[in-house]
Enzyme design. Structure first.
Site, PDB file in Angstrom:
ATOM      1  N   ARG A  73       0.837  -1.220   0.000  1.00 51.95           N
ATOM      2  CA  ARG A  73       0.000   0.000   0.000  1.00 51.95           C
ATOM      3  C   ARG A  73       0.861   1.255   0.000  1.00 51.95           C
ATOM      4  O   ARG A  73       1.413   1.663   1.042  1.00 51.95           O
ATOM      5  CB  ARG A  73      -0.915  -0.007   1.214  1.00 51.95           C
ATOM      6  CG  ARG A  73      -1.782   1.248   1.370  1.00 51.95           C
ATOM      7  CD  ARG A  73      -2.912   1.312   0.407  1.00 51.95           C
ATOM      8  NE  ARG A  73      -3.795   0.161   0.539  1.00 51.95           N
ATOM      9  CZ  ARG A  73      -4.700  -0.171  -0.368  1.00 51.95           C
ATOM     10  NH1 ARG A  73      -4.820   0.534  -1.470  1.00 51.95           N
ATOM     11  NH2 ARG A  73      -5.468  -1.226  -0.181  1.00 51.95           N
ATOM     12  N   HIS A 165       0.243   3.805 -10.367  1.00 55.24           N
ATOM     13  CA  HIS A 165      -0.711   4.177  -9.306  1.00 55.24           C
ATOM     14  C   HIS A 165      -0.015   5.000  -8.211  1.00 55.24           C
ATOM     15  O   HIS A 165       0.082   4.551  -7.066  1.00 55.24           O
ATOM     16  CB  HIS A 165      -1.297   2.880  -8.727  1.00 55.24           C
ATOM     17  CG  HIS A 165      -2.560   3.039  -7.962  1.00 55.24           C
ATOM     18  ND1 HIS A 165      -2.651   3.780  -6.810  1.00 55.24           N
ATOM     19  CD2 HIS A 165      -3.798   2.521  -8.169  1.00 55.24           C
ATOM     20  CE1 HIS A 165      -3.889   3.720  -6.344  1.00 55.24           C
ATOM     21  NE2 HIS A 165      -4.602   2.983  -7.149  1.00 55.24           N
ATOM     22  N   GLU A 269      -3.058   9.064 -11.052  1.00 52.06           N
ATOM     23  CA  GLU A 269      -2.500   7.870 -11.673  1.00 52.06           C
ATOM     24  C   GLU A 269      -2.582   7.939 -13.192  1.00 52.06           C
ATOM     25  O   GLU A 269      -3.679   7.957 -13.758  1.00 52.06           O
ATOM     26  CB  GLU A 269      -3.272   6.652 -11.170  1.00 52.06           C
ATOM     27  CG  GLU A 269      -3.473   6.615  -9.666  1.00 52.06           C
ATOM     28  CD  GLU A 269      -4.711   5.843  -9.258  1.00 52.06           C
ATOM     29  OE1 GLU A 269      -5.227   5.040 -10.071  1.00 52.06           O
ATOM     30  OE2 GLU A 269      -5.186   6.040  -8.131  1.00 52.06           O
TER      31      GLU A 269
HETATM   32  O1  TA6 Z   1      -7.098   4.238  -7.698  1.00 51.95           O
HETATM   33  C1  TA6 Z   1      -8.221   3.726  -8.267  1.00 51.95           C
HETATM   34  C2  TA6 Z   1      -8.584   2.398  -7.623  1.00 51.95           C
HETATM   35  O2  TA6 Z   1      -9.033   1.498  -8.604  1.00 51.95           O
HETATM   36  C3  TA6 Z   1      -9.644   2.605  -6.546  1.00 51.95           C
HETATM   37  O3  TA6 Z   1     -10.906   2.154  -6.983  1.00 51.95           O
HETATM   38  C4  TA6 Z   1      -9.123   1.811  -5.346  1.00 51.95           C
HETATM   39  O4  TA6 Z   1      -9.573   0.488  -5.415  1.00 51.95           O
HETATM   40  C5  TA6 Z   1      -7.618   1.960  -5.545  1.00 51.95           C
HETATM   41  O5  TA6 Z   1      -7.453   1.790  -6.953  1.00 51.95           O
HETATM   42  C6  TA6 Z   1      -6.759   1.055  -4.698  1.00 51.95           C
HETATM   43  O6  TA6 Z   1      -6.901  -0.274  -5.131  1.00 51.95           O
HETATM   44  P1  TA6 Z   1      -6.138  -1.414  -4.273  1.00 51.95           P
HETATM   45  O7  TA6 Z   1      -6.439  -2.684  -4.994  1.00 51.95           O
HETATM   46  O8  TA6 Z   1      -4.677  -1.068  -4.272  1.00 51.95           O
HETATM   47  O9  TA6 Z   1      -6.719  -1.320  -2.880  1.00 51.95           O
END
Ligand code: TA6
Length: 294
Positions: A73, A165, A269
């Site tokens: 994370r 991301h 992102e």
């Molecule tokens: O950043 C967009 C996204 O798809 C959100 O919907 C949220 O799920 C985020 O990514 C984080 O995803 P993760 O699978 O890392 O918890």
């Protein structure tokens, strides 16, 4: 390869140094003469830390879990070959895969660079039946340049989504603005995919936000409470931006995120999300983002 073998093969005094980020999770530290530093996990090919002008520029959750099969994370997770939910695990399998070191160099007067690689595996072929070669090129200088090369090494065509991301560290989410998206078509994932046009060129984030900006401008900025830029983001051959912050509600469902941690980051992102990239056998596609700390 052991850490010693990695350092013997690719290490370079101060500029490139491999180490155990945590037991079983090798990482590399890049150091540039400007003082900037980068920490990259080989698991996931994930940037975990980016120090620029003496300040940490990325958010990494204090509750981030380093366990195989789990995404870390924070930092800059690599989303490939799928964005979001679908037939593959959420955001694809690259961010939970072991990357190899293809090269590392520190040229005087240039940046410090490392190239990480990922190819299909028995595990990935079970999920996604295509042979591929990913190269993630990370170049650290005063700014951070990330290039992703996807090659179709199979005998059949395939299509993919990819996205960087990035968790940008911010002093206080309520004070920042995203500058440069006015006029862009925007899909709100939290309101059933409703599509509108973004009216604001100084976009605040004041609640749970999960929005896809389609064919967005390549250059945008994140500004602080006084309207001064703190980051400039320039994407190349990545059509879209996703803007995300879990706020209080979504944070409550994320075990690897402290309840108030949402206040310290915004995810902007760069990716190819709405339009998948199709590759014929032997073809490759290169995309990139440049992050400038202000
Ligand atoms: O950043 C967009 C996204 O798809 C959100 O919907 C949220 O799920 C985020 O990514 C984080 O995803 P993760 O699978 O890392 O918890």
């Amino acid at each position: 390869m052991s850490i010693d073998e990695l350092n013997q093969r690719w290490g370079n005094r101060r500029e490139i140094e491999f180490f155990w980020r945590t037991p079983g999770f090798p990482a590399v530290k890049l150091r540039h003469t400007s003082g900037s530093e980068l920490e990259v996990s080989l698991y996931g090919g994930q940037v975990l830390s980016w120090l620029a002008e003496g300040r940490e520029r990325l958010f990494l959750s204090e509750r981030a879990e380093f366990s195989r099969g789990k995404a870390i994370r924070g930092g800059i997770p690599l989303v490939f070959p799928q964005f979001g939910s679908g037939p593959l695990p959420a955001h694809g399998f690259a961010r939970t895969s072991e990357f190899s070191v293809l090269s590392a160099s520190a040229e005087r007067g240039c940046g410090v660079q490392i190239v990480l690689g990922l190819v299909e595996s028995p595990e990935s072929l079970k999920l996604w039946r295509h042979k591929f070669a990913l190269r993630l090129v990370l170049s650290l200088a005063e700014d951070l340049y990330m290039e992703l090369v996807v090659e179709n090494t199979d005998s059949e065509p395939f299509e993919f989504q990819s996205l960087l991301h990035t968790y940008f560290a911010v002093p206080e989410i309520g004070e920042i603005r995203v500058r440069g998206l006015a006029g862009t078509r925007v899909v709100d994932f939290l309101s059933g995919g409703r599509e509108t046009i973004e009216p604001s060129n100084d976009l605040p984030v004041t609640k749970q936000t999960d929005q896809l900006y389609l064919e967005a401008p390549d250059c945008v900025a994140i500004t602080d409470g006084e309207g001064a830029p703190i980051f400039e983001i320039e994407k190349e051959r990545l059509a879209d931006f996703v803007l995300w912050n879990p706020w209080i509600e979504k944070s409550a469902h994320l075990a690897d995120l402290a309840p108030n941690a949402y206040r310290g980051f915004v995810c902007l992102e760069a990716g190819n999300v709405r339009s998948k990239i199709s590759l014929a056998p032997g073809e490759s596609y290169t995309s990139a983002q440049r992050l400038r700390p202000i």
